[in-house]
Write a protein that holds these residues in place. Structure first.
Motif, PDB file in Angstrom:
ATOM      1  N   PRO A 173      12.440  25.086  -0.903  1.00  0.00           N
ATOM      2  CA  PRO A 173      11.776  24.560   0.130  1.00  0.00           C
ATOM      3  C   PRO A 173      10.773  23.616   0.211  1.00  0.00           C
ATOM      4  N   SER A 174      10.468  23.215  -1.081  1.00  0.00           N
ATOM      5  CA  SER A 174       9.469  22.102  -1.137  1.00  0.00           C
ATOM      6  C   SER A 174      10.011  20.847  -1.253  1.00  0.00           C
ATOM      7  N   ASN A 175       9.214  19.676  -1.229  1.00  0.00           N
ATOM      8  CA  ASN A 175       9.644  18.303  -1.203  1.00  0.00           C
ATOM      9  C   ASN A 175      10.015  18.027  -2.724  1.00  0.00           C
ATOM     10  N   LEU A 176      10.033  18.978  -3.642  1.00  0.00           N
ATOM     11  CA  LEU A 176      10.672  18.531  -5.060  1.00  0.00           C
ATOM     12  C   LEU A 176      12.044  18.451  -4.891  1.00  0.00           C
ATOM     13  N   ALA A 177      12.604  18.916  -3.777  1.00  0.00           N
ATOM     14  CA  ALA A 177      14.007  18.599  -3.815  1.00  0.00           C
ATOM     15  C   ALA A 177      14.404  17.134  -3.221  1.00  0.00           C
ATOM     16  N   GLU A 178      13.527  16.819  -2.196  1.00  0.00           N
ATOM     17  CA  GLU A 178      13.789  15.220  -1.738  1.00  0.00           C
ATOM     18  C   GLU A 178      13.607  14.300  -2.942  1.00  0.00           C
ATOM     19  N   ILE A 179      12.480  14.659  -3.786  1.00  0.00           N
ATOM     20  CA  ILE A 179      11.870  13.674  -4.687  1.00  0.00           C
ATOM     21  C   ILE A 179      13.139  13.663  -5.846  1.00  0.00           C
ATOM     22  N   GLU A 180      13.539  14.701  -6.191  1.00  0.00           N
ATOM     23  CA  GLU A 180      14.731  14.892  -7.406  1.00  0.00           C
ATOM     24  C   GLU A 180      16.081  14.149  -6.713  1.00  0.00           C
ATOM     25  N   ILE A 183       2.287   6.381   8.195  1.00  0.00           N
ATOM     26  CA  ILE A 183       2.053   7.777   7.854  1.00  0.00           C
ATOM     27  C   ILE A 183       0.952   8.284   8.557  1.00  0.00           C
ATOM     28  N   ALA A 184      -0.297   7.834   8.043  1.00  0.00           N
ATOM     29  CA  ALA A 184      -1.556   8.197   8.389  1.00  0.00           C
ATOM     30  C   ALA A 184      -1.719   7.787   9.863  1.00  0.00           C
ATOM     31  N   PHE A 185      -1.445   6.532  10.226  1.00  0.00           N
ATOM     32  CA  PHE A 185      -1.429   6.186  11.634  1.00  0.00           C
ATOM     33  C   PHE A 185      -0.687   7.177  12.708  1.00  0.00           C
ATOM     34  N   LEU A 186       0.423   7.691  12.315  1.00  0.00           N
ATOM     35  CA  LEU A 186       1.344   8.563  13.245  1.00  0.00           C
ATOM     36  C   LEU A 186       0.386   9.754  13.098  1.00  0.00           C
ATOM     37  N   LYS A 187      -0.053  10.436  12.024  1.00  0.00           N
ATOM     38  CA  LYS A 187      -0.645  11.626  12.156  1.00  0.00           C
ATOM     39  C   LYS A 187      -1.694  11.772  13.114  1.00  0.00           C
ATOM     40  N   LEU A 212       5.559  13.925   3.952  1.00  0.00           N
ATOM     41  CA  LEU A 212       6.184  12.747   3.660  1.00  0.00           C
ATOM     42  C   LEU A 212       5.186  11.917   2.713  1.00  0.00           C
ATOM     43  N   ALA A 213       4.021  11.860   2.707  1.00  0.00           N
ATOM     44  CA  ALA A 213       2.936  11.260   1.893  1.00  0.00           C
ATOM     45  C   ALA A 213       3.361  11.627   0.712  1.00  0.00           C
ATOM     46  N   GLU A 214       3.276  12.903   0.244  1.00  0.00           N
ATOM     47  CA  GLU A 214       3.686  13.303  -1.249  1.00  0.00           C
ATOM     48  C   GLU A 214       4.788  12.939  -1.666  1.00  0.00           C
ATOM     49  N   ILE A 215       5.888  12.733  -1.088  1.00  0.00           N
ATOM     50  CA  ILE A 215       7.090  12.318  -1.404  1.00  0.00           C
ATOM     51  C   ILE A 215       6.802  10.626  -1.728  1.00  0.00           C
ATOM     52  N   PHE A 216       6.505   9.808  -0.801  1.00  0.00           N
ATOM     53  CA  PHE A 216       6.246   8.697  -1.551  1.00  0.00           C
ATOM     54  C   PHE A 216       5.354   8.346  -2.741  1.00  0.00           C
ATOM     55  N   ALA A 217       4.346   9.215  -2.666  1.00  0.00           N
ATOM     56  CA  ALA A 217       3.463   9.259  -3.966  1.00  0.00           C
ATOM     57  C   ALA A 217       4.038   9.703  -5.099  1.00  0.00           C
ATOM     58  N   SER A 247      23.553  16.439  13.572  1.00  0.00           N
ATOM     59  CA  SER A 247      22.511  17.396  14.371  1.00  0.00           C
ATOM     60  C   SER A 247      21.935  18.343  13.510  1.00  0.00           C
ATOM     61  N   TYR A 248      22.688  18.633  12.273  1.00  0.00           N
ATOM     62  CA  TYR A 248      22.125  19.827  11.405  1.00  0.00           C
ATOM     63  C   TYR A 248      21.002  19.445  10.701  1.00  0.00           C
ATOM     64  N   TYR A 249      20.390  18.158  10.339  1.00  0.00           N
ATOM     65  CA  TYR A 249      19.214  17.935   9.853  1.00  0.00           C
ATOM     66  C   TYR A 249      17.785  18.280  10.492  1.00  0.00           C
ATOM     67  N   THR A 250      17.167  19.079   9.683  1.00  0.00           N
ATOM     68  CA  THR A 250      15.766  19.597  10.271  1.00  0.00           C
ATOM     69  C   THR A 250      14.531  19.237   9.746  1.00  0.00           C
ATOM     70  N   GLY A 251      14.585  18.112   8.693  1.00  0.00           N
ATOM     71  CA  GLY A 251      13.320  17.593   8.035  1.00  0.00           C
ATOM     72  C   GLY A 251      13.496  16.117   7.708  1.00  0.00           C
ATOM     73  N   THR A 252      13.296  16.092   6.484  1.00  0.00           N
ATOM     74  CA  THR A 252      13.184  14.527   5.872  1.00  0.00           C
ATOM     75  C   THR A 252      14.663  14.095   5.811  1.00  0.00           C
ATOM     76  N   ILE A 253      14.909  12.867   6.075  1.00  0.00           N
ATOM     77  CA  ILE A 253      16.432  12.161   6.065  1.00  0.00           C
ATOM     78  C   ILE A 253      15.922  10.791   5.312  1.00  0.00           C
TER      79      ILE A 253
END
Length: 420
Positions: A146-153, A243-247, A262-267, A290-296
């Motif tokens: 569930p964590s962004n470790l998946a996106e990073i890897e 990202i900070a601006f949008l938040k 998102l910020a964690e992924i870039f860092a 249409s099945y995407y739910t988060g990071t793309i």
């Protein structure tokens, strides 16, 4: 009826030189992704029609090659609609089959599960450069994380592979579907219109912000919402930390934790990516599924005016099969587009074993032929590639053809004597 020599439109024959390159790239894929802990699996090329037409594949569901029912199941007298004729179809991607695979085999798999799939998929699409109706797709997916470790890897593995294949200067675009939705909601668009808004937004790189504004107004979206939406992108372009601006700007319209994720992924990716590439936040990246739910994410390569890889998080798909949502994230490279670029570059497969051709004149005595075969066998046992073939009358043209197939050494065997 005359027989047709050419393949079906959108499909192609593979000559030996291309197959050598394809085999090499596949080996690099397996080797590189294997080092990241991905396990190679395989799913059938034919899936149940219900699975492939479940409204999760976006526009691809309009491109399905459907398979007729067979035998007693095909009752032509009772046909009222197309679905009465079909019960299965050729897969249009590897993600839906993976979801079914995982739902069927989860108990026998480690958790989380890192899957590598390579195989042909089929789409009744309009063929063009680097795009076919039958093509190899290559996916890596992480299921149960569930964590962004998946996106990073996933990003690290994919960029490492492209770097090993010699690609430089490519761009990795990253966005978040929840962020896209928050920006549309903040601007005042109705939720049931988001997909149509995003289809137009996805053209930003081609028609610019003024073109997007014009198309949104032509589509009869509320002018106030369009103005606020475009102003948001104009302000965003000047922000040092987008990202900070949008938040801050989106406030409660943005789900808690999305910006931080998102910020964690870039860092994490900064300084960790070993390939020569740029990792960038792209608030206009949409991704059509249409099945995407988060990071793309997508990878843009200067050699082609399109993406060569893409993916994202799809946490709801597996639950369609099991009844329980399972975190899932995947990245797919455009295998055929990669091969097209490498062929155009004249890429040479490194570390190829030398290939030697024995050209034997016709009428060779059996005893001498046995000696030649014995010599070839000794070289093969030593790890060399040796072809034994009859010598043609036009030996020069024969050698040119063999050279095109990668042969660099030649031995001519004549009836009377051996000549080099």
């Amino acid at each position: 009826m005359s027989l047709i020599k050419k393949p079906v439109t959108g499909m192609k024959d593979m000559l030996p030189v291309e197959m050598q390159l394809r085999d090499y790239v596949m080996d690099e894929i397996k080797s590189t992704y294997g080092k990241f802990g991905f396990s190679h699996i395989e799913t059938p090329c034919v899936e149940h029609i219900e699975n492939l037409s479940s409204k999760q594949g976006g526009e691809n569901e309009k491109l399905i090659f459907k398979v007729l029912k067979r035998g007693d199941k095909l009752q032509l007298d009772n046909v009222k609609e197309e679905n009465d004729l079909v019960d299965s179809a050729l897969r249009y991607d590897l993600t839906v089959p993976l979801a079914r695979f995982y739902a069927n085999n989860a108990a026998a798999l480690p958790q989380p599960f890192k899957a590598l799939q390579m195989g042909n998929v089929w789409r009744a699409d309009k063929p063009q450069k680097g795009r076919f109706r039958q093509f190899v797709q290559c996916d890596i997916d992480i299921l149960g994380e569930p964590s962004n470790l998946a996106e990073i890897e996933l990003v690290l593995a994919t960029t490492t592979l492209l770097g090993k294949l010699g690609f430089k200067g490519f761009k990795v675009h990253i966005n978040e579907r929840r962020l896209l939705k928050a920006m549309a909601a903040y601007s005042g668009f109705a939720e049931d219109s988001f997909d149509n808004v995003f289809i137009i937004l996805d053209k930003m790189d081609k028609i610019g912000i003024d073109g997007v504004r014009e198309e949104l107004l032509k589509a009869e979206f509320d002018a106030t919402a369009v103005a606020k939406y475009m102003t948001l992108f104009e302000k965003l372009s000047g922000a040092q930390d987008q990202i900070a601006f949008l938040k801050e700007e989106l406030g409660e319209a943005l789900e808690e934790g999305v910006a931080e994720n998102l910020a964690e992924i870039f860092a994490a990716l900064k300084g960790s990516v070993c390939a020569d590439c740029e990792i960038m936040f792209d608030p206009t990246l949409v991704r059509g599924m249409s099945y995407y739910t988060g990071t793309i994410f997508e990878i843009e390569m200067k050699e082609l005016n399109c993406s060569v890889a893409g993916g994202g998080r799809y946490d709801k798909m597996i639950g369609r099969f099991t009844g329980n949502d399972t975190p899932a994230c995947g990245f797919s490279i455009g295998f055929e587009r990669i091969i097209t670029i490498l062929l155009e570059k004249g890429f040479s497969v490194p570390g190829q074993t030398a290939k030697t051709a024995f050209l034997v004149e016709k009428g060779m005595a059996p005893e001498r032929m046995a000696e030649i075969i014995k010599e070839a066998q000794a070289l093969r046992a030593d790890g060399q590639i040796v072809l034994i073939t009859r010598m043609n009358k036009n030996k020069k043209f024969q050698k040119e053809q063999l050279a095109n197939d990668g042969y660099t050494e030649f031995k001519d065997f004549y009836k009377e004597a051996l000549k080099y």
